[in-house]
Design a protein around this motif. Structure first.
Motif, PDB file in Angstrom:
ATOM      1  N   HIS A  15      53.148  44.900  47.250  1.00 33.82           N
ATOM      2  CA  HIS A  15      52.982  44.957  45.799  1.00 33.82           C
ATOM      3  C   HIS A  15      51.969  43.915  45.334  1.00 33.82           C
ATOM      4  CE1 HIS A  15      55.144  46.751  42.356  1.00 33.82           C
ATOM      5  NE2 HIS A  15      55.415  47.604  43.319  1.00 33.82           N
TER       6      HIS A  15
ATOM      7  N   GLU B  70      47.325  43.703  43.810  1.00 37.45           N
ATOM      8  CA  GLU B  70      46.640  43.096  42.657  1.00 37.45           C
ATOM      9  C   GLU B  70      45.208  42.664  42.976  1.00 37.45           C
ATOM     10  OE1 GLU B  70      48.498  43.910  39.499  1.00 37.45           O
ATOM     11  OE2 GLU B  70      47.026  42.291  39.318  1.00 37.45           O
TER      12      GLU B  70
ATOM     13  N   LYS C 125      41.345  44.405  42.069  1.00 37.16           N
ATOM     14  CA  LYS C 125      40.235  43.670  41.452  1.00 37.16           C
ATOM     15  C   LYS C 125      38.963  43.835  42.288  1.00 37.16           C
ATOM     16  CE  LYS C 125      42.882  41.420  38.448  1.00 37.16           C
ATOM     17  NZ  LYS C 125      43.582  40.234  38.966  1.00 37.16           N
TER      18      LYS C 125
ATOM     19  N   ARG D 115      32.051  48.019  39.503  1.00 34.87           N
ATOM     20  CA  ARG D 115      31.254  47.526  38.381  1.00 34.87           C
ATOM     21  C   ARG D 115      29.854  47.126  38.856  1.00 34.87           C
ATOM     22  NH1 ARG D 115      31.639  48.651  33.921  1.00 34.87           N
ATOM     23  NH2 ARG D 115      31.574  46.691  32.774  1.00 34.87           N
TER      24      ARG D 115
ATOM     25  N   ASP E  39      46.461  38.127  33.166  1.00 37.28           N
ATOM     26  CA  ASP E  39      45.398  38.161  34.167  1.00 37.28           C
ATOM     27  C   ASP E  39      44.032  38.240  33.479  1.00 37.28           C
ATOM     28  OD1 ASP E  39      45.139  39.652  37.366  1.00 37.28           O
ATOM     29  OD2 ASP E  39      43.450  39.267  36.030  1.00 37.28           O
TER      30      ASP E  39
ATOM     31  N   GLU F 203      41.056  38.762  34.658  1.00 39.18           N
ATOM     32  CA  GLU F 203      40.198  39.881  35.059  1.00 39.18           C
ATOM     33  C   GLU F 203      40.629  41.185  34.391  1.00 39.18           C
ATOM     34  OE1 GLU F 203      41.160  37.859  37.919  1.00 39.18           O
ATOM     35  OE2 GLU F 203      39.247  36.802  37.839  1.00 39.18           O
ATOM     36  N   ASP F 204      41.924  41.364  34.323  1.00 42.37           N
ATOM     37  CA  ASP F 204      42.406  42.589  33.686  1.00 42.37           C
ATOM     38  C   ASP F 204      41.986  42.635  32.204  1.00 42.37           C
ATOM     39  OD1 ASP F 204      43.425  44.056  35.703  1.00 42.37           O
ATOM     40  OD2 ASP F 204      45.461  43.230  35.580  1.00 42.37           O
TER      41      ASP F 204
ATOM     42  N   MET G 262      39.336  41.195  31.085  1.00 44.26           N
ATOM     43  CA  MET G 262      37.902  41.451  31.134  1.00 44.26           C
ATOM     44  C   MET G 262      37.621  42.946  31.319  1.00 44.26           C
ATOM     45  SD  MET G 262      35.530  39.315  33.681  1.00 44.26           S
ATOM     46  CE  MET G 262      34.296  40.178  34.551  1.00 44.26           C
ATOM     47  N   PHE G 263      38.320  43.570  32.300  1.00 47.00           N
ATOM     48  CA  PHE G 263      38.116  45.004  32.549  1.00 47.00           C
ATOM     49  C   PHE G 263      38.418  45.814  31.295  1.00 47.00           C
ATOM     50  CE2 PHE G 263      39.406  44.188  37.228  1.00 47.00           C
ATOM     51  CZ  PHE G 263      38.101  43.842  37.547  1.00 47.00           C
TER      52      PHE G 263
ATOM     53  N   ASP H 101      35.677  45.420  28.806  1.00 48.44           N
ATOM     54  CA  ASP H 101      34.502  46.171  29.254  1.00 48.44           C
ATOM     55  C   ASP H 101      34.687  47.675  29.028  1.00 48.44           C
ATOM     56  OD1 ASP H 101      33.461  43.797  29.996  1.00 48.44           O
ATOM     57  OD2 ASP H 101      33.458  44.153  32.167  1.00 48.44           O
TER      58      ASP H 101
ATOM     59  N   THR I 278      51.023  47.301  37.289  1.00 42.77           N
ATOM     60  CA  THR I 278      50.702  47.728  38.653  1.00 42.77           C
ATOM     61  C   THR I 278      51.912  48.384  39.306  1.00 42.77           C
ATOM     62  OG1 THR I 278      51.077  45.402  39.183  1.00 42.77           O
ATOM     63  CG2 THR I 278      48.835  46.235  39.431  1.00 42.77           C
ATOM     64  N   SER I 279      53.088  48.139  38.729  1.00 42.58           N
ATOM     65  CA  SER I 279      54.306  48.647  39.342  1.00 42.58           C
ATOM     66  C   SER I 279      54.387  50.173  39.237  1.00 42.58           C
ATOM     67  CB  SER I 279      55.535  48.021  38.668  1.00 42.58           C
ATOM     68  OG  SER I 279      56.685  48.685  39.121  1.00 42.58           O
TER      69      SER I 279
ATOM     70  N   LYS J  82      48.344  50.698  36.185  1.00 44.62           N
ATOM     71  CA  LYS J  82      46.966  50.209  36.164  1.00 44.62           C
ATOM     72  C   LYS J  82      46.154  50.953  37.228  1.00 44.62           C
ATOM     73  CE  LYS J  82      47.900  45.574  34.450  1.00 44.62           C
ATOM     74  NZ  LYS J  82      48.112  44.161  34.806  1.00 44.62           N
TER      75      LYS J  82
END
Lengths: 503, 151
Positions: A284, A288, A292, A299, B17, B19-20, B22-23, B26, B102-103, B123
């Motif tokens: 799990h 993550e 990314k 991207r 998070d 990055e999340d 940021m995504f 975007d 994410t789960s 996600k």
């Protein structure tokens, strides 16, 4: 009345005792009918014969001397003086007798009169008593239990060999020794018990920790009974006392090892659970950063299309492929660990429906490969629908994946009904393909997690079959395969009709 | 008042998070949507926002959200607890809440719906999928769907 010869003759003739009269020389001069029937001789066969004729050979020689002596000093007496006397019948058999001797003078001649009783029956009754006493003694002595018989003062009368073996540390002979001397400790505590038993009670103790003379402590089990004499009075005690120390030690050891085993089992269960949790959590949490990497890669790919060199694009592509492969690995690991951690409750599963769904899920690759799928009548079982789907999906997609380049894939699924008739608790499902197959020497490996027989040509994590195995096992069954390189493969799946009944 | 709120076009997204976040930003830019997103870093901050407490005191710069997005795994206050709190407040009892996680675990999904989530979205693995999903969410909740009136 006795002067009347008729009376005397009557007594002589009808006496239950045998009466035999000899003269001084030991010649038989008269016998009554009882003698005749006792010895089996007729009157003629006896009269005039030496009295030794009716004695066993071994007595004859001495008897001559004895009777000569008797005539020197004739008197009334019992014969034998505490000895067992035997007489000899005509047919050669011997029998025990009791003889009283007397004498009489008649016309200046002395005659010896012997009154003879056949005591065969009396003897045998006596023997029986002796025998039964001996048997009892033998039984007590040889019984494999520590048993002692005491008188009212607790002196041993009889002890079994086991008793001797266990408790004879004082002296050589226990008989006559007092029970209190053999077990000097705890007598205060036990005297009440003896008292009660001597009054007719029976006392028992399953576990009694005693201190022995030598200072060792032992566990004892004892039972004490009173015994009665011929007059019904209590003559003493029968004591059964068994050293159960070894048994106690064994019991304790057993109990300890049971505890230990329980602990191991729970440790194992715990570590199993931890391992499963670990696999679940790890996969799990691994998702993550991977997500990314893939997203950033994507991207970069789309936004830097113009600026990236060809080499940069190649590297990026390779990075993305690796990330995707890792994603597959993680997903598979996740579903592997979910089999036992996230399994659903068992309910009725129609495998026909399951296969129908699987085939429709695989429609795209079936069409792409022109595969021919042939599914026979399948049974219903108690199971986890999702997992059953996963099991057959894995097997069928393997069959599609590992196809031979030159051949159209043919996949057959059917139930071996004969197997179920012989094993009512199980069903056996066969999945057969005509693909590349494998060498059976790798059979035990193909079901191992992460084991792959094929190289890059066939992508995959090597987890598919181990998932199948785990699912089959969770369903009280197993999976096996038969194959030959280049000649297709046959997978044999056994499932419990009701896995919960089996365990 | 109601009209004004409808026009806020604001998505409030609790996500720890970076990055999340940021995504998401975007993707929103890529969609050229007329919608704004405000990020808070966890559930506790989201509750502060809704209550206009702390840094969120200014109501003009921190308008009422029309859609709330919650990550599940967050420090201080996780997604489920936050959702429970939101649903217990009359003011936000009906505000659409989208879970973004994410789960894929069934128990997580069931629990969220039981607590009153309007939808549960996993996600996605790629940016292009995220753009697609965000497009759908905006279209569904802001354009095609009617939102309940806030009392």
């Amino acid at each position: 009345m006795l002067d009347n010869p008729k009376v005397l003759r009557g007594i002589f003739e009808s006496s239950a005792e045998g009466i035999l009269i000899t003269d001084k020389k030991g010649n038989i001069v008269m016998v009554n009918p009882t003698i005749r029937s006792m010895f089996g001789f007729s009157q003629e066969e006896l009269l005039g014969e030496k009295v030794e004729k009716i004695l066993p050979q071994k007595y004859r020689k001495n008897h001559v001397g004895q009777r000569t002596e008797f005539f020197h000093n004739p008197h009334q007496r019992k014969m034998g003086k505490g000895m067992d006397l035997f007489a000899l019948r005509k047919d050669g058999t011997e029998f025990p007798i009791e003889v009283s001797l007397s004498y009489s003078e008649f016309e200046r001649e002395i005659y010896a009169i012997a009154f003879i009783i056949d005591i065969t029956e009396r003897k045998s009754a006596q023997n029986k008593i002796v025998q039964s006493e001996e048997r009892l003694r033998y039984f007590v002595q040889n019984t494999p239990a520590p048993l002692a018989m005491t008188d009212r003062d607790l002196n041993y009368i009889l002890v079994s060999a086991r008793w001797k073996q266990d408790y004879e540390w004082l002296d050589e002979n226990l008989i006559g020794t007092n029970h209190r001397e053999v077990f000097p400790n705890h007598q205060d505590r036990w005297s009440e018990v003896y008292e009660a038993c001597l009054n007719g009670e029976i006392k028992k103790c399953e576990e009694d920790l005693i201190l022995r003379v030598d200072g060792s402590k032992d566990w004892m089990r004892w039972e004490i009974y009173p015994w009665k004499d011929d007059y019904g009075k209590i003559g003493g005690l029968i004591i059964f006392m068994e050293d159960i120390t070894r048994r106690k030690i064994a019991e304790n050891a057993l109990q300890n090892s049971r505890k230990q085993l329980k602990k191991y089992a729970s440790d194992l269960e715990k570590s199993n659970r931890e391992l499963q949790d670990f696999a679940y959590v790890a996969s799990h949490d691994l998702q993550e950063p991977l997500r990314k990497i893939r997203t950033f890669g994507e991207r970069v790919e789309s936004m830097e299309k113009e600026t990236l060199s060809n080499k940069g694009k190649d590297y990026l592509q390779r990075m993305m492929n690796s990330a995707e492969r890792m994603q597959t690995l993680i997903n598979d690991l996740l579903s592997y660990s979910r089999i036992s951690t996230r399994g659903e409750e068992f309910k009725t599963v129609d495998l026909n429906m399951v296969l129908k769904d699987v085939v429709s899920d695989l429609e795209v690759s079936i069409e792409k490969t022109n595969a021919v799928i042939n599914i026979g009548q399948l049974p219903e079982i108690q199971g986890d629908t999702t997992q059953m789907r996963q099991l057959f999906q894995n097997l069928l997609s393997n069959a599609l994946k590992f196809k031979r380049d030159e051949a159209v894939p043919e996949i057959k699924v059917w139930e071996d009904k004969e197997f179920h008739q012989q094993n009512s608790k199980l069903v056996m499902i066969m999945v057969e393909d005509n693909g590349i197959g494998f060498n059976e020497q790798y059979l035990d490996k193909i079901f191992n997690i992460f084991h792959r027989l094929q190289g890059r040509k066939f992508p995959g994590s090597g987890i598919g079959l181990s998932i199948c195995k785990k699912i089959a096992e969770r369903h009280g069954g197993s999976i096996d395969a038969k194959s030959e390189e280049g000649k297709g493969a046959l997978f044999i799946i056994k499932l419990a009709v009701n896995p919960e009944l089996k365990t | 008042m109601e009209e004004e709120k409808k026009k806020s076009n604001l998505i409030l997204y609790a996500e720890d998070d970076p990055e999340d976040r940021m995504f998401f930003n975007d993707a929103l830019l890529e969609l050229k949507a007329n919608h704004k997103v405000k990020f808070v870093e966890d559930g506790a901050e989201l509750i502060n926002y809704l209550h206009h407490e702390g840094d969120f005191g200014d109501k003009s710069t921190n308008p009422e959200p029309e859609l709330i997005i919650l990550d599940l795994n967050m420090p201080k206050m996780d997604g489920c607890e936050t959702l429970e709190r939101i649903r217990n407040e009359d003011k936000y009892a009906l505000t659409p809440v989208v879970i973004f996680s994410t789960s894929r675990a069934k128990e997580d999904i069931t629990k969220c719906y039981k607590l009153g989530a309007n939808t549960f979205i996993c996600k996605p693995d790629s940016f292009s999928d995220l753009v697609k999903i965000l497009d759908n969410v905006i279209e569904y909740w802001f354009e095609n769907g009617e939102l309940p009136a806030v009392e």
